[in-house]
Design a protein around this motif. Sequence first.
Motif, PDB file in Angstrom:
ATOM      1  N   PHE A  61      20.475  -4.933  48.871  1.00  0.00           N
ATOM      2  CA  PHE A  61      19.353  -5.752  49.337  1.00  0.00           C
ATOM      3  C   PHE A  61      19.272  -5.946  50.850  1.00  0.00           C
ATOM      4  CE2 PHE A  61      20.350  -7.328  44.993  1.00  0.00           C
ATOM      5  CZ  PHE A  61      19.192  -6.885  44.368  1.00  0.00           C
ATOM      6  N   ALA A  62      20.336  -5.694  51.617  1.00  0.00           N
ATOM      7  CA  ALA A  62      20.246  -5.775  53.073  1.00  0.00           C
ATOM      8  C   ALA A  62      19.491  -4.555  53.598  1.00  0.00           C
ATOM      9  CB  ALA A  62      21.643  -5.845  53.693  1.00  0.00           C
ATOM     10  N   PHE A  63      19.051  -4.640  54.857  1.00  0.00           N
ATOM     11  CA  PHE A  63      18.312  -3.520  55.453  1.00  0.00           C
ATOM     12  C   PHE A  63      19.257  -2.696  56.311  1.00  0.00           C
ATOM     13  CE2 PHE A  63      15.506  -1.518  58.583  1.00  0.00           C
ATOM     14  CZ  PHE A  63      14.623  -0.877  57.717  1.00  0.00           C
ATOM     15  N   TRP A  64      19.434  -1.425  55.929  1.00  0.00           N
ATOM     16  CA  TRP A  64      20.375  -0.510  56.588  1.00  0.00           C
ATOM     17  C   TRP A  64      19.599   0.625  57.256  1.00  0.00           C
ATOM     18  CZ3 TRP A  64      25.828  -1.164  55.923  1.00  0.00           C
ATOM     19  CH2 TRP A  64      26.192  -2.148  54.991  1.00  0.00           C
ATOM     20  N   THR A  82      16.852   5.487  45.991  1.00  0.00           N
ATOM     21  CA  THR A  82      15.622   5.420  46.777  1.00  0.00           C
ATOM     22  C   THR A  82      14.894   4.090  46.613  1.00  0.00           C
ATOM     23  OG1 THR A  82      15.362   7.823  46.533  1.00  0.00           O
ATOM     24  CG2 THR A  82      13.424   6.562  47.258  1.00  0.00           C
ATOM     25  N   ALA A  83      14.972   3.503  45.410  1.00  0.00           N
ATOM     26  CA  ALA A  83      14.256   2.245  45.165  1.00  0.00           C
ATOM     27  C   ALA A  83      14.729   1.145  46.106  1.00  0.00           C
ATOM     28  CB  ALA A  83      14.436   1.815  43.714  1.00  0.00           C
ATOM     29  N   SER A  84      16.038   1.035  46.298  1.00  0.00           N
ATOM     30  CA  SER A  84      16.541  -0.022  47.175  1.00  0.00           C
ATOM     31  C   SER A  84      16.200   0.253  48.633  1.00  0.00           C
ATOM     32  CB  SER A  84      18.055  -0.188  47.006  1.00  0.00           C
ATOM     33  OG  SER A  84      18.748   0.977  47.434  1.00  0.00           O
ATOM     34  N   TRP A  87      12.646  -1.488  48.602  1.00  0.00           N
ATOM     35  CA  TRP A  87      12.558  -2.948  48.487  1.00  0.00           C
ATOM     36  C   TRP A  87      13.360  -3.681  49.552  1.00  0.00           C
ATOM     37  CZ3 TRP A  87      15.143  -1.777  43.283  1.00  0.00           C
ATOM     38  CH2 TRP A  87      16.531  -1.914  43.346  1.00  0.00           C
ATOM     39  N   SER A  88      14.343  -3.011  50.181  1.00  0.00           N
ATOM     40  CA  SER A  88      15.144  -3.696  51.198  1.00  0.00           C
ATOM     41  C   SER A  88      14.341  -4.037  52.446  1.00  0.00           C
ATOM     42  CB  SER A  88      16.369  -2.853  51.567  1.00  0.00           C
ATOM     43  OG  SER A  88      15.986  -1.611  52.118  1.00  0.00           O
ATOM     44  N   PHE A  89      13.139  -3.425  52.622  1.00  0.00           N
ATOM     45  CA  PHE A  89      12.265  -3.826  53.725  1.00  0.00           C
ATOM     46  C   PHE A  89      11.851  -5.292  53.581  1.00  0.00           C
ATOM     47  CE2 PHE A  89      11.781   0.629  54.730  1.00  0.00           C
ATOM     48  CZ  PHE A  89      11.387   0.660  56.052  1.00  0.00           C
ATOM     49  N   LEU A  90      11.939  -5.816  52.357  1.00  0.00           N
ATOM     50  CA  LEU A  90      11.574  -7.202  52.099  1.00  0.00           C
ATOM     51  C   LEU A  90      12.775  -8.051  51.704  1.00  0.00           C
ATOM     52  CD1 LEU A  90       9.420  -9.424  51.675  1.00  0.00           C
ATOM     53  CD2 LEU A  90       9.133  -8.548  49.342  1.00  0.00           C
ATOM     54  N   THR A  91      13.659  -7.505  50.877  1.00  0.00           N
ATOM     55  CA  THR A  91      14.739  -8.324  50.297  1.00  0.00           C
ATOM     56  C   THR A  91      15.785  -8.758  51.310  1.00  0.00           C
ATOM     57  OG1 THR A  91      15.925  -6.304  49.625  1.00  0.00           O
ATOM     58  CG2 THR A  91      14.455  -7.320  48.009  1.00  0.00           C
ATOM     59  N   TYR A  92      15.905  -8.043  52.431  1.00  0.00           N
ATOM     60  CA  TYR A  92      16.871  -8.465  53.443  1.00  0.00           C
ATOM     61  C   TYR A  92      16.590  -9.882  53.927  1.00  0.00           C
ATOM     62  CZ  TYR A  92      13.644  -8.130  57.402  1.00  0.00           C
ATOM     63  OH  TYR A  92      12.614  -8.346  58.296  1.00  0.00           O
ATOM     64  N   VAL A 149      24.720  -0.768  61.140  1.00  0.00           N
ATOM     65  CA  VAL A 149      24.899  -2.210  60.939  1.00  0.00           C
ATOM     66  C   VAL A 149      23.705  -2.752  60.165  1.00  0.00           C
ATOM     67  CG1 VAL A 149      25.186  -4.450  62.055  1.00  0.00           C
ATOM     68  CG2 VAL A 149      26.211  -2.400  63.069  1.00  0.00           C
ATOM     69  N   PRO A 150      23.935  -3.414  59.028  1.00  0.00           N
ATOM     70  CA  PRO A 150      22.811  -3.937  58.237  1.00  0.00           C
ATOM     71  C   PRO A 150      22.188  -5.169  58.869  1.00  0.00           C
ATOM     72  CG  PRO A 150      24.868  -4.611  57.246  1.00  0.00           C
ATOM     73  CD  PRO A 150      25.235  -3.688  58.380  1.00  0.00           C
TER      74      PRO A 150
END
Length: 258
Positions: A61-64, A82-84, A87-92, A149-150
Motif C-alpha cells: 500500500f505504500a508508494f514505491w 500490477t494491481a498494487s 492502487w498505491s497512488f491512493l492508498t499510501y 524509498v517508499p
Amino acid sequence: MNQSNEEHQGPDGPYFHRPAREPMFNLPTVVVGLSLILIGIHLVRAYILSPNEEVQTLLLFAFWPVRYVSGFMAQYSWPGETASAVWSFLTYGFLHGSAEHIGFNVLWMAVFGSAVARRFGATRFLLLSAVCAIAGAGAHLATNWGDQVPVIGASAAVSGQMAASLRFIFEAGGPMSSFRRHDTHAYAVPARPLLEALSDRRVLTFILVWFGLNFLFGVWSAPIAGEGVSIAWQAHVGGFVAGLILFPLLDPIKRRWS
C-alpha cells in the motif's frame, strides 16, 4: 451544520434574536470519519500487525517509485503485482510513520479540510482529497524516478484541501475574512477566479510561506524513524497545485466575476 436563534427575555417578553454560534469543535462528519479511519489504520499497524505483516503492508500500500522503472516488475516479485502499483497512488495516503505524522495531518485537515467539507459536501470533499493524493504521488514519481524509498502519509491530500480552502476563506463574509460570518453562509461565499484570488495579499502570503516551509522540509528531510520511509515535499506540492486547479471544477457555489 445547523444554525439556531437564541431568544432573550426582557421584562415585557423577548426583545431580540441573535444567531447562536456553533461549537468550535463541531467538525463535519466526513472529516471526523476520515480522521478516525487514518488513526485506526495506524493503531492496527503499530499494535496488532507483526513485523512481517507490517512489511507486507508497506509493500502493498505504500508508494514505491522504483516499481515503475522499466523491467522492474518483470524482474522482481511484488505483493499485489500490477494491481498494487495502481492502487498505491491512493492508498499510501492512509499510512503514517508515527503518531506525530498522523497528528499533524489530522490537525490541518480539521482546520482547512473542514472548511472545504462544509462547502463541498462529503462526496466532493472525498473526491478532491483522493485526486490530490494521486496528484501528489504523480509529482513525487516525476521528480524521484526510480527512488527506492517508499512514500506514505495524507499530506498531499491535506495540502490540496488547504489550497482549495484558500479560494474562499478570505473572501468577504468568509470564515477567515475581516468581516466574517458565523453561520453556514460563511462557507458559501462566491469565489473569485484564481488569478484574481492570487492578487489578495493574504492568499499570496499564505502560499509563499507554505512553499517556503515545504522547501525547508525538503532540504532537511530524512527517513521516518523506525519505518525506513520518508515524507516527500514534492507530493505536498503536487497535492497543493491540484487543489488550486480542481477547486472551480468541484465547487458547488456559483463563482463570482469582477
